[in-house]
Write an enzyme that holds these catalytic residues in place. Structure first.
Site, PDB file in Angstrom:
ATOM      1  N   ASP A  83     113.695  94.412 116.230  1.00  0.00           N
ATOM      2  CA  ASP A  83     113.057  93.108 116.465  1.00  0.00           C
ATOM      3  C   ASP A  83     113.935  92.278 117.410  1.00  0.00           C
ATOM      4  O   ASP A  83     114.773  92.820 118.144  1.00  0.00           O
ATOM      5  CB  ASP A  83     112.817  92.431 115.103  1.00  0.00           C
ATOM      6  CG  ASP A  83     111.656  91.457 115.100  1.00  0.00           C
ATOM      7  OD1 ASP A  83     111.774  90.404 115.762  1.00  0.00           O
ATOM      8  OD2 ASP A  83     110.641  91.726 114.429  1.00  0.00           O
ATOM      9  N   ASP A  84     113.768  90.987 117.365  1.00  0.00           N
ATOM     10  CA  ASP A  84     114.444  90.046 118.273  1.00  0.00           C
ATOM     11  C   ASP A  84     115.976  90.227 118.249  1.00  0.00           C
ATOM     12  O   ASP A  84     116.521  90.772 117.292  1.00  0.00           O
ATOM     13  CB  ASP A  84     114.084  88.619 117.813  1.00  0.00           C
ATOM     14  CG  ASP A  84     114.223  87.607 118.931  1.00  0.00           C
ATOM     15  OD1 ASP A  84     114.754  87.956 119.994  1.00  0.00           O
ATOM     16  OD2 ASP A  84     113.796  86.449 118.725  1.00  0.00           O
ATOM     17  N   LYS A 159     106.344  95.231 119.625  1.00  0.00           N
ATOM     18  CA  LYS A 159     105.935  94.005 118.916  1.00  0.00           C
ATOM     19  C   LYS A 159     106.099  92.854 119.893  1.00  0.00           C
ATOM     20  O   LYS A 159     107.179  92.663 120.449  1.00  0.00           O
ATOM     21  CB  LYS A 159     106.829  93.799 117.699  1.00  0.00           C
ATOM     22  CG  LYS A 159     106.668  92.425 117.033  1.00  0.00           C
ATOM     23  CD  LYS A 159     107.468  92.342 115.746  1.00  0.00           C
ATOM     24  CE  LYS A 159     107.483  90.931 115.177  1.00  0.00           C
ATOM     25  NZ  LYS A 159     108.211  90.843 113.900  1.00  0.00           N
ATOM     26  N   ASP A 161     105.780  88.811 120.458  1.00  0.00           N
ATOM     27  CA  ASP A 161     105.687  87.511 119.810  1.00  0.00           C
ATOM     28  C   ASP A 161     105.026  86.486 120.741  1.00  0.00           C
ATOM     29  O   ASP A 161     104.854  86.750 121.938  1.00  0.00           O
ATOM     30  CB  ASP A 161     107.108  87.075 119.419  1.00  0.00           C
ATOM     31  CG  ASP A 161     107.159  86.554 118.000  1.00  0.00           C
ATOM     32  OD1 ASP A 161     106.157  85.944 117.578  1.00  0.00           O
ATOM     33  OD2 ASP A 161     108.185  86.737 117.330  1.00  0.00           O
ATOM     34  N   SER A 193     100.910  88.769 118.106  1.00  0.00           N
ATOM     35  CA  SER A 193     100.920  87.640 117.161  1.00  0.00           C
ATOM     36  C   SER A 193      99.942  86.565 117.608  1.00  0.00           C
ATOM     37  O   SER A 193     100.020  85.430 117.157  1.00  0.00           O
ATOM     38  CB  SER A 193     102.328  87.047 117.059  1.00  0.00           C
ATOM     39  OG  SER A 193     103.117  87.858 116.236  1.00  0.00           O
ATOM     40  N   ARG A 219      99.526  89.890 113.782  1.00  0.00           N
ATOM     41  CA  ARG A 219      99.932  88.979 112.706  1.00  0.00           C
ATOM     42  C   ARG A 219      98.973  87.803 112.700  1.00  0.00           C
ATOM     43  O   ARG A 219      98.534  87.339 113.745  1.00  0.00           O
ATOM     44  CB  ARG A 219     101.354  88.499 112.992  1.00  0.00           C
ATOM     45  CG  ARG A 219     102.448  89.563 112.772  1.00  0.00           C
ATOM     46  CD  ARG A 219     102.913  89.565 111.315  1.00  0.00           C
ATOM     47  NE  ARG A 219     103.274  88.231 110.891  1.00  0.00           N
ATOM     48  CZ  ARG A 219     104.401  87.607 111.219  1.00  0.00           C
ATOM     49  NH1 ARG A 219     105.317  88.225 111.927  1.00  0.00           N
ATOM     50  NH2 ARG A 219     104.630  86.370 110.813  1.00  0.00           N
ATOM     51  N   ASP A 223     105.737  84.121 108.647  1.00  0.00           N
ATOM     52  CA  ASP A 223     106.687  85.215 108.397  1.00  0.00           C
ATOM     53  C   ASP A 223     106.883  85.456 106.897  1.00  0.00           C
ATOM     54  O   ASP A 223     107.053  84.523 106.130  1.00  0.00           O
ATOM     55  CB  ASP A 223     108.070  84.869 108.974  1.00  0.00           C
ATOM     56  CG  ASP A 223     108.085  84.899 110.485  1.00  0.00           C
ATOM     57  OD1 ASP A 223     107.019  85.150 111.088  1.00  0.00           O
ATOM     58  OD2 ASP A 223     109.156  84.668 111.057  1.00  0.00           O
TER      59      ASP A 223
HETATM   60  C1  GLA Z   1     108.822  85.256 114.801  1.00  0.00           C
HETATM   61  C2  GLA Z   1     108.103  86.482 114.221  1.00  0.00           C
HETATM   62  C3  GLA Z   1     109.062  87.267 113.353  1.00  0.00           C
HETATM   63  C4  GLA Z   1     110.271  87.692 114.175  1.00  0.00           C
HETATM   64  C5  GLA Z   1     110.935  86.477 114.798  1.00  0.00           C
HETATM   65  C6  GLA Z   1     112.014  86.872 115.778  1.00  0.00           C
HETATM   66  O1  GLA Z   1     109.158  84.350 113.801  1.00  0.00           O
HETATM   67  O2  GLA Z   1     106.989  86.089 113.479  1.00  0.00           O
HETATM   68  O3  GLA Z   1     108.413  88.399 112.803  1.00  0.00           O
HETATM   69  O4  GLA Z   1     109.863  88.611 115.156  1.00  0.00           O
HETATM   70  O5  GLA Z   1     109.994  85.657 115.496  1.00  0.00           O
HETATM   71  O6  GLA Z   1     112.596  85.774 116.398  1.00  0.00           O
END
Ligand code: GLA
Length: 412
Positions: A83-84, A159, A161, A193, A219, A223
């Protein structure tokens, strides 16, 4: 159900004529299963300060090893997703994203190869804005370049965002980035998302018909975190919005309630049963987020429960329907095997969010069973057949406080 899918396909055909492009990558025919860093590790980029909670190469390779050696891969867990917070703070002089040189010294292609050698798949993260949600460089202005870079690293899942952008941009950026991904020729599961940001940041109802043709999963709620409160509100959102959501959910295009929080030591056994059972009933993605060394034997027994996974990964991919029965939430899901085009196998999950036992008697004919078959009733968590029934019978259930009971009815 079958008719509404036909309508959806006609709608998709119209979109092809209209836009000349659709996702159509043939991926995610079953809800994706795997591991993602965010839920447990979040932006763990300070590895000097906290070497035990650090998003780096060692962590990702260790998840691949755990999947490979501990039965997760055989059970269907496939994608390992970073992820990030994986990149350097700035692009290089050619405008390319660069993996953090200290934490990912051998780069992402090395990680992809390591994962692929174990028969698993590799996922990454970006954002449609100039920055990611944690202020690392995002992909705005670089969709083609970044798509090519991810493809050159053999990424299988992206993924994407949607922080920090205007609504008008949000509504076309996911389409544009998806198109850039498609043009690389490398099939990548595309996780969006878009509906979440549309609804919760821009305060407009998500238009799922517009999202479905472009994203493999999306999504639509806040979260998940390692705390039962977040899980509770997410499940309530799915319960309340069932009528909006179920029509758009199916093979190749899934609503995504976010990660499973098992393995984080933040849930009681009952809470863990609630999350896995309802995610199985929803045909939701099963993406865990935890330190694989912290998974207890109990959590592992749920994560590798093949009776549960059979329901979660049922090829029809139907989202269960919720009912309020006394003080319980009941989810009912038809699944394989079918008889002709009729459903004749079902799962029932009873969820008790209250602090007292809840007892109900459920007449089966009121909840979707219309065939005259006899059924074996499997108690999914006990792992045994508990009785035989027909639609004329009722099932009696006494659900412990904050817990779930799940039955699968297989035709005799
Ligand atoms: C958002 C997404 C999370 C994650 C964070 C990363 O909040 O919904 O799932 O990917 O960013 O910064």
């Amino acid at each position: 159900m079958l008719t509404s899918h036909r309508l959806l396909h006609a709608y998709i055909a119209l979109l092809i004529l209209d836009n000349g492009w659709l996702l159509d990558n043939g991926l995610a025919k079953l809800p994706p299963m795997g591991w993602m860093s965010w839920g447990w590790y979040m932006c763990a980029d300070n590895c000097t300060h906290n070497p035990n909670k650090c998003l780096d190469e060692k962590l990702i390779l260790s998840v691949a090893d755990a999947f490979y050696t501990e039965g997760y891969q055989e059970a269907g867990y496939e994608y390992i997703i970073i992820d990030d917070c994986w990149s350097e703070r700035t692009r290089d002089e050619f405008g390319s994203l660069v993996p953090d040189r200290k934490r990912f010294p051998r780069g992402m292609k090395y990680i992809a190869d390591y994962i692929h050698k174990r028969g698993l798949k590799f996922g990454m993260y970006t954002n449609i804005a100039y920055d990611t949600c944690m202020r690392y460089p995002g992909s705005r202005g670089y969709f083609e370049k970044d798509a090519k870079l991810f493809a050159s690293w053999d990424v299988d899942y992206l993924k994407v965002d949607g922080c920090f952008v205007a609504e008008s941009y949000l509504d076309h950026a996911y389409i544009d980035l998806g198109k850039a991904l498609n043009e690389t020729g490398r099939p990548m599961v595309y996780s969006c998302s878009w509906p979440y940001y549309k609804l919760f940041i821009h305060k407009h109802a998500a238009n799922y018909s517009a999202v479905l043709p472009y994203c493999n999963l999306w999504r639509n709620y806040h979260d998940i975190m390692p705390a039962f409160g977040n899980i509770y509100y997410t499940l309530k959102f799915y319960e309340k919005n069932y009528e909006n959501l179920y029509k758009f959910h199916g093979p190749g295009h899934w609503n995504d309630p976010d990660m499973l929080m098992l393995g984080t030591h933040s849930l009681t056994p009952g809470m863990s049963r609630i999350q896995v059972a309802v995610y199985a009933m929803l045909s939701a993605p099963w993406i865990i987020s935890c330190d694989m060394n912290m998974v207890t034997p109990f959590d592992k027994s749920l994560l590798l429960n093949m009776n549960l996974i059979a329901v979660a990964q049922d090829p029809l991919g139907i989202m269960a329907k919720p009912y309020q029965v006394s003080r319980l939430t009941l989810w009912v899901k038809p699944h394989m095997p079918m008889k002709g085009d009729k459903y004749h196998s079902f799962s029932f999950t009873f969820v008790n969010f209250e602090d007292k036992f809840q007892y109900v008697t459920l007449p089966l004919s009121k909840y979707g069973i219309s065939t005259n078959e006899s059924y074996h009733v499997l108690d999914v968590f006990a792992g045994k057949f508990v009785l035989n029934v027909t639609r004329k019978d009722s099932i009696e259930v006494d659900v412990p406080p904050v817990d779930a009971v799940m039955y699968t009815l297989y035709p005799l």
